[in-house]
Write a protein that holds these residues in place. Structure first.
Motif, PDB file in Angstrom:
ATOM      1  N   GLY A  23      -3.107  -7.566   8.530  1.00  0.00           N
ATOM      2  CA  GLY A  23      -4.436  -7.246   8.026  1.00  0.00           C
ATOM      3  C   GLY A  23      -4.572  -5.774   7.679  1.00  0.00           C
ATOM      4  N   LEU A  24      -3.999  -4.919   8.511  1.00  0.00           N
ATOM      5  CA  LEU A  24      -4.066  -3.481   8.233  1.00  0.00           C
ATOM      6  C   LEU A  24      -3.258  -3.125   6.997  1.00  0.00           C
ATOM      7  CD1 LEU A  24      -3.866  -2.105  11.866  1.00  0.00           C
ATOM      8  CD2 LEU A  24      -5.848  -2.089  10.332  1.00  0.00           C
ATOM      9  N   THR A  25      -2.149  -3.800   6.794  1.00  0.00           N
ATOM     10  CA  THR A  25      -1.340  -3.559   5.600  1.00  0.00           C
ATOM     11  C   THR A  25      -2.117  -3.948   4.350  1.00  0.00           C
ATOM     12  OG1 THR A  25       0.713  -3.854   6.842  1.00  0.00           O
ATOM     13  CG2 THR A  25       0.843  -4.128   4.448  1.00  0.00           C
ATOM     14  N   ARG A  26      -2.836  -5.060   4.388  1.00  0.00           N
ATOM     15  CA  ARG A  26      -3.683  -5.450   3.248  1.00  0.00           C
ATOM     16  C   ARG A  26      -4.780  -4.402   3.010  1.00  0.00           C
ATOM     17  NH1 ARG A  26      -2.759 -10.433   5.598  1.00  0.00           N
ATOM     18  NH2 ARG A  26      -4.719 -10.396   6.756  1.00  0.00           N
ATOM     19  N   LEU A  27      -5.383  -3.926   4.098  1.00  0.00           N
ATOM     20  CA  LEU A  27      -6.412  -2.896   3.981  1.00  0.00           C
ATOM     21  C   LEU A  27      -5.850  -1.637   3.330  1.00  0.00           C
ATOM     22  CD1 LEU A  27      -9.227  -1.662   4.642  1.00  0.00           C
ATOM     23  CD2 LEU A  27      -8.269  -1.040   6.877  1.00  0.00           C
ATOM     24  N   VAL A  28      -4.716  -1.179   3.802  1.00  0.00           N
ATOM     25  CA  VAL A  28      -4.091   0.039   3.280  1.00  0.00           C
ATOM     26  C   VAL A  28      -3.693  -0.141   1.820  1.00  0.00           C
ATOM     27  CG1 VAL A  28      -2.028   1.498   3.484  1.00  0.00           C
ATOM     28  CG2 VAL A  28      -3.368   0.932   5.519  1.00  0.00           C
ATOM     29  N   GLN A  30      -5.115  -2.076  -0.386  1.00  0.00           N
ATOM     30  CA  GLN A  30      -6.351  -2.034  -1.171  1.00  0.00           C
ATOM     31  C   GLN A  30      -6.893  -0.607  -1.248  1.00  0.00           C
ATOM     32  OE1 GLN A  30      -8.201  -4.770  -2.781  1.00  0.00           O
ATOM     33  NE2 GLN A  30      -8.895  -2.880  -3.744  1.00  0.00           N
ATOM     34  N   PHE A  31      -6.805   0.123  -0.142  1.00  0.00           N
ATOM     35  CA  PHE A  31      -7.256   1.514  -0.112  1.00  0.00           C
ATOM     36  C   PHE A  31      -6.525   2.351  -1.155  1.00  0.00           C
ATOM     37  CE2 PHE A  31      -6.087   5.739   1.508  1.00  0.00           C
ATOM     38  CZ  PHE A  31      -7.324   6.366   1.437  1.00  0.00           C
ATOM     39  N   TYR A  32      -5.193   2.270  -1.180  1.00  0.00           N
ATOM     40  CA  TYR A  32      -4.437   3.070  -2.140  1.00  0.00           C
ATOM     41  C   TYR A  32      -4.628   2.565  -3.571  1.00  0.00           C
ATOM     42  CZ  TYR A  32      -2.315   6.059   1.353  1.00  0.00           C
ATOM     43  OH  TYR A  32      -2.123   6.984   2.354  1.00  0.00           O
ATOM     44  N   GLN A  33      -4.845   1.276  -3.743  1.00  0.00           N
ATOM     45  CA  GLN A  33      -5.173   0.753  -5.070  1.00  0.00           C
ATOM     46  C   GLN A  33      -6.496   1.356  -5.547  1.00  0.00           C
ATOM     47  OE1 GLN A  33      -4.996  -3.531  -5.527  1.00  0.00           O
ATOM     48  NE2 GLN A  33      -6.440  -3.462  -7.219  1.00  0.00           N
ATOM     49  N   ASN A  34      -7.467   1.418  -4.638  1.00  0.00           N
ATOM     50  CA  ASN A  34      -8.752   2.038  -4.978  1.00  0.00           C
ATOM     51  C   ASN A  34      -8.561   3.500  -5.349  1.00  0.00           C
ATOM     52  OD1 ASN A  34      -9.967  -0.381  -4.358  1.00  0.00           O
ATOM     53  ND2 ASN A  34     -10.765   0.292  -2.381  1.00  0.00           N
ATOM     54  N   GLN A  57       2.998   2.831   4.715  1.00  0.00           N
ATOM     55  CA  GLN A  57       3.485   2.424   6.033  1.00  0.00           C
ATOM     56  C   GLN A  57       2.930   3.338   7.114  1.00  0.00           C
ATOM     57  OE1 GLN A  57       7.678   1.596   6.463  1.00  0.00           O
ATOM     58  NE2 GLN A  57       7.627   2.067   8.620  1.00  0.00           N
ATOM     59  N   LYS A  58       2.930   4.623   6.872  1.00  0.00           N
ATOM     60  CA  LYS A  58       2.420   5.571   7.870  1.00  0.00           C
ATOM     61  C   LYS A  58       0.952   5.306   8.197  1.00  0.00           C
ATOM     62  CE  LYS A  58       5.556   9.453   7.247  1.00  0.00           C
ATOM     63  NZ  LYS A  58       5.680  10.862   6.854  1.00  0.00           N
ATOM     64  N   LEU A  59       0.137   5.057   7.181  1.00  0.00           N
ATOM     65  CA  LEU A  59      -1.278   4.810   7.429  1.00  0.00           C
ATOM     66  C   LEU A  59      -1.473   3.488   8.168  1.00  0.00           C
ATOM     67  CD1 LEU A  59      -4.213   5.615   7.240  1.00  0.00           C
ATOM     68  CD2 LEU A  59      -4.259   4.709   4.894  1.00  0.00           C
ATOM     69  N   ALA A  60      -0.776   2.449   7.774  1.00  0.00           N
ATOM     70  CA  ALA A  60      -0.900   1.163   8.473  1.00  0.00           C
ATOM     71  C   ALA A  60      -0.441   1.307   9.926  1.00  0.00           C
ATOM     72  CB  ALA A  60      -0.083   0.086   7.759  1.00  0.00           C
ATOM     73  N   TYR A  61       0.644   2.020  10.144  1.00  0.00           N
ATOM     74  CA  TYR A  61       1.142   2.232  11.509  1.00  0.00           C
ATOM     75  C   TYR A  61       0.165   3.069  12.323  1.00  0.00           C
ATOM     76  CZ  TYR A  61       5.872   0.365  10.657  1.00  0.00           C
ATOM     77  OH  TYR A  61       6.948  -0.443  10.407  1.00  0.00           O
ATOM     78  N   PHE A  62      -0.395   4.106  11.703  1.00  0.00           N
ATOM     79  CA  PHE A  62      -1.382   4.924  12.397  1.00  0.00           C
ATOM     80  C   PHE A  62      -2.581   4.077  12.799  1.00  0.00           C
ATOM     81  CE2 PHE A  62      -5.424   7.141  12.128  1.00  0.00           C
ATOM     82  CZ  PHE A  62      -5.297   8.006  13.196  1.00  0.00           C
ATOM     83  N   LEU A  63      -3.123   3.317  11.848  1.00  0.00           N
ATOM     84  CA  LEU A  63      -4.298   2.493  12.130  1.00  0.00           C
ATOM     85  C   LEU A  63      -4.015   1.471  13.221  1.00  0.00           C
ATOM     86  CD1 LEU A  63      -5.661   1.970   8.512  1.00  0.00           C
ATOM     87  CD2 LEU A  63      -6.669   3.381  10.326  1.00  0.00           C
ATOM     88  N   SER A  64      -2.800   0.976  13.280  1.00  0.00           N
ATOM     89  CA  SER A  64      -2.426   0.016  14.324  1.00  0.00           C
ATOM     90  C   SER A  64      -2.688   0.604  15.709  1.00  0.00           C
ATOM     91  CB  SER A  64      -0.950  -0.363  14.174  1.00  0.00           C
ATOM     92  OG  SER A  64      -0.519  -1.144  15.262  1.00  0.00           O
ATOM     93  N   GLY A  65      -2.129   1.745  15.987  1.00  0.00           N
ATOM     94  CA  GLY A  65      -2.320   2.377  17.295  1.00  0.00           C
ATOM     95  C   GLY A  65      -3.738   2.876  17.493  1.00  0.00           C
ATOM     96  N   TRP A  66      -4.336   3.402  16.446  1.00  0.00           N
ATOM     97  CA  TRP A  66      -5.687   3.951  16.518  1.00  0.00           C
ATOM     98  C   TRP A  66      -6.707   2.875  16.859  1.00  0.00           C
ATOM     99  CZ3 TRP A  66      -9.952   3.993  12.849  1.00  0.00           C
ATOM    100  CH2 TRP A  66     -10.886   5.007  13.081  1.00  0.00           C
TER     101      TRP A  66
END
Length: 137
Positions: A23-28, A30-34, A57-66
């Motif tokens: 889910g976070l990967t889909r969010l990320v 879409q974010f970069y597409q935006n 990958q870095k943003l999705a990984y960050f959001l995972s732990g965050w």
């Protein structure tokens, strides 16, 4: 997961509400597409490399732990000091709001519950503000 049966920010509840890493990967994505599509985000997009593979990958990984999930960012890249990592960038109010707008629109396109969308945007304002305050601008 029913929002009535969980409290965001406790354990991995937020991570689960976001759909885990998938889910976070889909969010990320879409974010970069935006960021590529919205004219208001051109300045912040230009702060990034043309190839966003690593940053995605870095943003999705960050959001995972965050969000209380696996600490994938630190496992793969070490610890991060968000303001220090962005200090070399010129991030003012306009850039911070453009970043948040791209993220808000990405969140709106996810199948998250409405109250989780609100919670997530409230939480994302914290690191966005820390980056702005620590910016070299």
């Amino acid at each position: 997961m029913n929002s009535r049966s969980c409290e965001y920010g406790v354990g991995d509840n937020s991570y689960q509400m976001a759909g885990g890493l998938a889910g976070l990967t889909r969010l990320v994505d879409q974010f970069y597409q935006n960021m590529d599509e919205f004219s208001s985000s051109k300045k912040i997009r230009d702060m990034h490399p043309s190839d966003l593979t690593d940053l995605r990958q870095k943003l999705a990984y960050f959001l995972s732990g965050w969000l209380g999930g696996p600490k994938l960012y630190s496992e793969h890249y070490g610890s991060i000091d968000i303001p220090a990592a962005h200090k070399h960038l010129s991030v003012g109010h306009r850039e911070s709001e453009a970043w948040l707008y791209c993220m808000q629109q990405a969140i709106e396109n996810q199948p998250y519950q409405a109250d989780f969308k609100v919670y997530l945007m409230q939480q994302l304002r914290v690191p966005a503000e820390r980056i702005r305050q620590g910016s070299g601008s």
